[in-house]
Design an enzyme around this catalytic site. Structure first.
Site, PDB file in Angstrom:
ATOM      1  N   GLU A 145      11.866   1.764  -4.527  1.00 65.13           N
ATOM      2  CA  GLU A 145      11.720   3.154  -4.068  1.00 65.13           C
ATOM      3  C   GLU A 145      12.708   3.451  -2.940  1.00 65.13           C
ATOM      4  O   GLU A 145      13.215   4.562  -2.822  1.00 65.13           O
ATOM      5  CB  GLU A 145      10.265   3.408  -3.644  1.00 65.13           C
ATOM      6  CG  GLU A 145       9.373   3.550  -4.884  1.00 65.13           C
ATOM      7  CD  GLU A 145       7.970   2.989  -4.728  1.00 65.13           C
ATOM      8  OE1 GLU A 145       7.491   2.843  -3.596  1.00 65.13           O
ATOM      9  OE2 GLU A 145       7.357   2.682  -5.774  1.00 65.13           O
TER      10      GLU A 145
ATOM     11  N   SER B 187       3.093  -2.726 -12.157  1.00 64.97           N
ATOM     12  CA  SER B 187       1.853  -2.496 -12.911  1.00 64.97           C
ATOM     13  C   SER B 187       1.020  -3.762 -13.127  1.00 64.97           C
ATOM     14  O   SER B 187       0.404  -3.931 -14.179  1.00 64.97           O
ATOM     15  CB  SER B 187       2.156  -1.798 -14.242  1.00 64.97           C
ATOM     16  OG  SER B 187       2.782  -0.557 -14.012  1.00 64.97           O
TER      17      SER B 187
ATOM     18  N   GLY C 122       1.227  -2.878  -6.304  1.00 69.26           N
ATOM     19  CA  GLY C 122       1.177  -1.554  -5.685  1.00 69.26           C
ATOM     20  C   GLY C 122      -0.171  -0.892  -5.910  1.00 69.26           C
ATOM     21  O   GLY C 122      -1.136  -1.135  -5.181  1.00 69.26           O
ATOM     22  N   GLY C 123      -0.268  -0.086  -6.961  1.00 66.44           N
ATOM     23  CA  GLY C 123      -1.472   0.697  -7.233  1.00 66.44           C
ATOM     24  C   GLY C 123      -2.762  -0.113  -7.188  1.00 66.44           C
ATOM     25  O   GLY C 123      -3.755   0.303  -6.572  1.00 66.44           O
TER      26      GLY C 123
ATOM     27  N   HIS D 117      12.889  -2.587  -1.542  1.00 69.15           N
ATOM     28  CA  HIS D 117      11.992  -2.071  -2.585  1.00 69.15           C
ATOM     29  C   HIS D 117      12.717  -0.995  -3.396  1.00 69.15           C
ATOM     30  O   HIS D 117      13.503  -0.225  -2.847  1.00 69.15           O
ATOM     31  CB  HIS D 117      10.714  -1.497  -1.961  1.00 69.15           C
ATOM     32  CG  HIS D 117       9.672  -1.209  -2.996  1.00 69.15           C
ATOM     33  ND1 HIS D 117       9.687  -0.054  -3.742  1.00 69.15           N
ATOM     34  CD2 HIS D 117       8.625  -1.950  -3.448  1.00 69.15           C
ATOM     35  CE1 HIS D 117       8.670  -0.094  -4.602  1.00 69.15           C
ATOM     36  NE2 HIS D 117       8.020  -1.236  -4.435  1.00 69.15           N
TER      37      HIS D 117
ATOM     38  N   TRP E  19       0.819  -1.225   0.000  1.00 71.13           N
ATOM     39  CA  TRP E  19       0.000   0.000   0.000  1.00 71.13           C
ATOM     40  C   TRP E  19       0.847   1.267   0.000  1.00 71.13           C
ATOM     41  O   TRP E  19       0.331   2.367  -0.094  1.00 71.13           O
ATOM     42  CB  TRP E  19      -0.947   0.002   1.211  1.00 71.13           C
ATOM     43  CG  TRP E  19      -2.036  -1.030   1.139  1.00 71.13           C
ATOM     44  CD1 TRP E  19      -2.293  -1.892   0.099  1.00 71.13           C
ATOM     45  CD2 TRP E  19      -3.035  -1.328   2.140  1.00 71.13           C
ATOM     46  NE1 TRP E  19      -3.371  -2.689   0.392  1.00 71.13           N
ATOM     47  CE2 TRP E  19      -3.851  -2.363   1.636  1.00 71.13           C
ATOM     48  CE3 TRP E  19      -3.310  -0.820   3.401  1.00 71.13           C
ATOM     49  CZ2 TRP E  19      -4.925  -2.895   2.351  1.00 71.13           C
ATOM     50  CZ3 TRP E  19      -4.375  -1.348   4.119  1.00 71.13           C
ATOM     51  CH2 TRP E  19      -5.172  -2.367   3.597  1.00 71.13           C
ATOM     52  N   LYS E  20       2.144   1.128   0.159  1.00 72.03           N
ATOM     53  CA  LYS E  20       3.061   2.275   0.156  1.00 72.03           C
ATOM     54  C   LYS E  20       2.583   3.362   1.118  1.00 72.03           C
ATOM     55  O   LYS E  20       1.924   3.061   2.110  1.00 72.03           O
ATOM     56  CB  LYS E  20       3.246   2.806  -1.272  1.00 72.03           C
ATOM     57  CG  LYS E  20       3.622   1.678  -2.237  1.00 72.03           C
ATOM     58  CD  LYS E  20       4.085   2.159  -3.575  1.00 72.03           C
ATOM     59  CE  LYS E  20       4.379   0.956  -4.459  1.00 72.03           C
ATOM     60  NZ  LYS E  20       4.931   1.326  -5.748  1.00 72.03           N
TER      61      LYS E  20
HETATM   62  P1  PGA Z   1       2.761  -1.004  -8.968  1.00 70.17           P
HETATM   63  O1  PGA Z   1       3.834  -1.116  -7.779  1.00 70.17           O
HETATM   64  O2  PGA Z   1       1.938  -2.250  -8.956  1.00 70.17           O
HETATM   65  O3  PGA Z   1       1.962   0.237  -8.642  1.00 70.17           O
HETATM   66  O4  PGA Z   1       3.544  -0.858 -10.234  1.00 70.17           O
HETATM   67  C1  PGA Z   1       4.478  -2.338  -7.506  1.00 70.17           C
HETATM   68  C2  PGA Z   1       5.408  -2.181  -6.335  1.00 70.17           C
HETATM   69  O5  PGA Z   1       5.987  -1.107  -6.173  1.00 70.17           O
HETATM   70  O6  PGA Z   1       5.593  -3.113  -5.532  1.00 70.17           O
END
Ligand code: PGA
Length: 252
Positions: free
Chosen positions: A97, A215, A236-237, A95, A10-11
């Protein structure tokens, strides 16, 4: 046989009430699911609220990071013991990020300390690896991924790696809507499995789960997860909505 494993990252999103609502929605929607292993990874602040929602479900709780030290003077940080105490079973480590945001700039060596610290307490790491677009374009994908694996998993034994899931997340596909083709992803997953065979043994290579991330959506999940070496997804999203996250699990 490797059980499919879908984890939602969920970041830094949602509010306390939004997070508990989303967790409750998933618990209801996925009540009948026993074939796919599912985990959700909210922000630190929402862990206990989400843990309450998940209490009687099959969904596991994960955190998005940890600090590799015993209790003490580490302002703002949480360690593996604290995460276990909050009900976590998993922790996302390395991760992209955290590797690539310039202010965070995490090294493989630091990630290795985190992996060791998670394992020492019994917390299960989801170790993320993946190349930048320029690295892929320069034909360096396998080299970069193998370097990340070698250094992030330094000193880890064949017994310890049982706790670890690997997530291959090409950086250019994260949050961009640009998904790796099933062939591109499968090629890297195959090379990760070959690396595991070489570094550890056949059993480790055959049993370690390798998730794809970048994605992932209900529309592309079936084809990606249909590849022989893709054992799940780190989402993620699409993990921020009950329908899309459940849709991925239904298509897994
Ligand atoms: P995303 O992110 O599905 O939004 O591309 C994946 C992730 O960062 O684990």
């Amino acid at each position: 046989m490797r059980k499919t494993f879908i984890a939602g990252n969920w970041k830094m999103n949602l509010t306390q009430s939004g997070a508990t609502e989303l967790a409750a929605g998933l618990v209801a929607k996925l009540a009948d699911n026993t074939t796919v292993e599912v985990a959700i990874c909210p922000s630190f602040g929402f862990l206990s609220g989400v843990a309450e929602q998940l209490a009687s479900s099959h969904i596991s709780l994960g955190a998005q990071n940890l600090y590799p030290a015993e209790c003490g003077a580490y302002t703002g940080e949480l360690n593996a013991e604290m995460l276990l105490d909050l009900g976590c079973e998993y922790v996302i480590l390395g991760h992209s990020e955290r590797r690539h945001l310039p202010e965070l700039d995490e090294s493989n060596e630091f990630i290795n300390l985190k992996i060791k610290s998670a394992i020492a307490t019994g917390l299960k790491p989801i170790l993320c690896v993946g190349e930048l677009l320029e690295e892929r374009e320069a034909g360096r994908t396998t080299t970069v991924v193998e370097q990340q694996l070698t250094n992030s998993l330094a000193d880890i034994t064949a017994e310890q790696i049982e706790l670890i899931t690997i997530a291959y997340e090409p950086v250019w596909a994260i949050g961009t809507g640009k998904v790796a083709t099933p062939e591109q992803a499968e090629e890297v997953h195959g090379s990760i499995r070959a690396w595991l065979r070489d570094r550890f043994n056949d059993l480790v290579a055959d049993t370690t789960r390798i998730q794809y991330g970048g994605s992932v959506k209900p529309e592309n999940a079936r084809e990606l997860l249909g590849q022989p070496n893709i054992d799940g997804a780190l989402v993620g999203g699409a993990a921020l909505s009950t329908d899309s996250f459940a849709g991925i699990i239904e298509n897994a």
